[in-house]
Write a protein that holds these residues in place. Sequence first.
Motif, PDB file in Angstrom:
ATOM      1  N   GLU A 178       0.838  -1.198   0.000  1.00 34.33           N
ATOM      2  CA  GLU A 178       0.000   0.000   0.000  1.00 34.33           C
ATOM      3  C   GLU A 178       0.870   1.244   0.000  1.00 34.33           C
ATOM      4  N   LEU A 179       0.461   2.256  -0.772  1.00 36.40           N
ATOM      5  CA  LEU A 179       1.075   3.577  -0.745  1.00 36.40           C
ATOM      6  C   LEU A 179       0.122   4.542  -0.064  1.00 36.40           C
ATOM      7  N   LEU A 180       0.673   5.380   0.824  1.00 36.08           N
ATOM      8  CA  LEU A 180      -0.144   6.335   1.568  1.00 36.08           C
ATOM      9  C   LEU A 180       0.548   7.693   1.605  1.00 36.08           C
ATOM     10  N   LYS A 190      -6.019  11.157   3.486  1.00 33.62           N
ATOM     11  CA  LYS A 190      -7.333  10.926   2.875  1.00 33.62           C
ATOM     12  C   LYS A 190      -8.461  11.337   3.820  1.00 33.62           C
ATOM     13  N   THR A 191      -8.151  11.457   5.107  1.00 30.00           N
ATOM     14  CA  THR A 191      -9.168  11.851   6.077  1.00 30.00           C
ATOM     15  C   THR A 191      -9.355  13.362   6.148  1.00 30.00           C
ATOM     16  N   ASP A 192      -8.521  14.119   5.427  1.00 23.92           N
ATOM     17  CA  ASP A 192      -8.593  15.587   5.447  1.00 23.92           C
ATOM     18  C   ASP A 192      -9.128  16.061   4.108  1.00 23.92           C
ATOM     19  N   ARG A 194      -9.115  18.829   2.625  1.00 28.41           N
ATOM     20  CA  ARG A 194      -8.374  19.810   1.827  1.00 28.41           C
ATOM     21  C   ARG A 194      -7.410  19.143   0.848  1.00 28.41           C
ATOM     22  N   TYR A 195      -7.199  17.850   1.001  1.00 29.57           N
ATOM     23  CA  TYR A 195      -6.294  17.126   0.120  1.00 29.57           C
ATOM     24  C   TYR A 195      -7.086  16.218  -0.814  1.00 29.57           C
ATOM     25  N   GLN A 196      -6.700  16.241  -2.076  1.00 32.40           N
ATOM     26  CA  GLN A 196      -7.257  15.291  -3.044  1.00 32.40           C
ATOM     27  C   GLN A 196      -6.230  14.185  -3.256  1.00 32.40           C
ATOM     28  N   ILE A 197      -6.588  12.965  -2.908  1.00 37.30           N
ATOM     29  CA  ILE A 197      -5.693  11.819  -3.012  1.00 37.30           C
ATOM     30  C   ILE A 197      -6.246  10.866  -4.054  1.00 37.30           C
ATOM     31  N   LEU A 198      -5.449  10.578  -5.076  1.00 34.82           N
ATOM     32  CA  LEU A 198      -5.874   9.667  -6.136  1.00 34.82           C
ATOM     33  C   LEU A 198      -4.841   8.558  -6.291  1.00 34.82           C
ATOM     34  N   SER A 199      -5.314   7.335  -6.475  1.00 32.24           N
ATOM     35  CA  SER A 199      -4.429   6.185  -6.661  1.00 32.24           C
ATOM     36  C   SER A 199      -4.667   5.567  -8.021  1.00 32.24           C
ATOM     37  N   SER A 200      -3.593   5.065  -8.627  1.00 32.99           N
ATOM     38  CA  SER A 200      -3.702   4.360  -9.903  1.00 32.99           C
ATOM     39  C   SER A 200      -2.532   3.407 -10.003  1.00 32.99           C
ATOM     40  N   SER A 201      -2.559   2.544 -11.000  1.00 32.49           N
ATOM     41  CA  SER A 201      -1.460   1.595 -11.171  1.00 32.49           C
ATOM     42  C   SER A 201      -1.367   1.178 -12.620  1.00 32.49           C
ATOM     43  N   TYR A 202      -0.126   0.837 -13.021  1.00 34.35           N
ATOM     44  CA  TYR A 202       0.070   0.168 -14.286  1.00 34.35           C
ATOM     45  C   TYR A 202      -0.087  -1.322 -14.041  1.00 34.35           C
TER      46      TYR A 202
END
Length: 266
Positions: A178-180, A190-192, A194-202
């Motif tokens: 996992e990446l955080l 991710k609980t705040d 004001r931050y946009q957190i996006l995950s993706s993978s090849y």
Amino acid sequence: MADKCDLCLLGLIILSSLLTGTSGVDDHVFISSGENVRLSCNNALSDCKSKTTWFYYNSFSHSAVVELIKLGIMKKDIERHERLSLESDCSLNIKNVTEEDYGSYTCRQYVNGQKQGTDARVSLHVLHVSVSPSSSSSSSSSSSQTEISPGRSVTLSCQLYLYTGLSCDDLVSSEGFELLWVNQTGVDLKTDSRYQILSSSYQYHCFIITLTTTLLNEDNNREWRCQLTHRNQLKTSVRYTVKYSGEKTVLEEPHNVSNTKVYQYH
């Protein structure tokens, strides 16, 4: 056509014999870009320097095995040869690791031209963070400083260059990678809101997790960390710290937060 196919098959057999020893388990080393790393040669013989050959292979960016060191002598035609060195115990040192260094490394011992013992294999995985907007004056992404005006949006991209035969989905579901993005106290951003957190993978070789936010006055000296965990245990981490200087904001270059971690899995 048959002869051509036979040659292709022979090439695959040679490649397989080079990269697949009989030891059964690879060492897996995780490191952040910009750091130095030492890859162990677990099959080293006594007085090994003149007997050691190191190979490198990355099926995603290279079509052939690259010989880095041959019988203790550095190959000067390798672009990164100035960052490589061979230790007295025949481990391979790589200085200032970049994301392009990830892949499979093989240490092989020779005596009188004959291969000795089993190959020692190391899979090197690299965690790398880049920032946008990028600095036009930076010499490299791993050592750049990025200047932006306060109040502007900034995006940090944390990417794990992972060398393995498993797909990223398999690594998340079965291996627990996992990446955080977390703050200075380790709280998941991710609980705040004001931050946009996006995950993706090849499909096979890396994960990406991005953090996007608008900088506030109180963000001076604020630290954000991208961390890699394996089954909830920290493997390596990179941090970015916001520094205000005059009317501009400087995002400092990344620093490795934890020591290099090495583990084995089946």
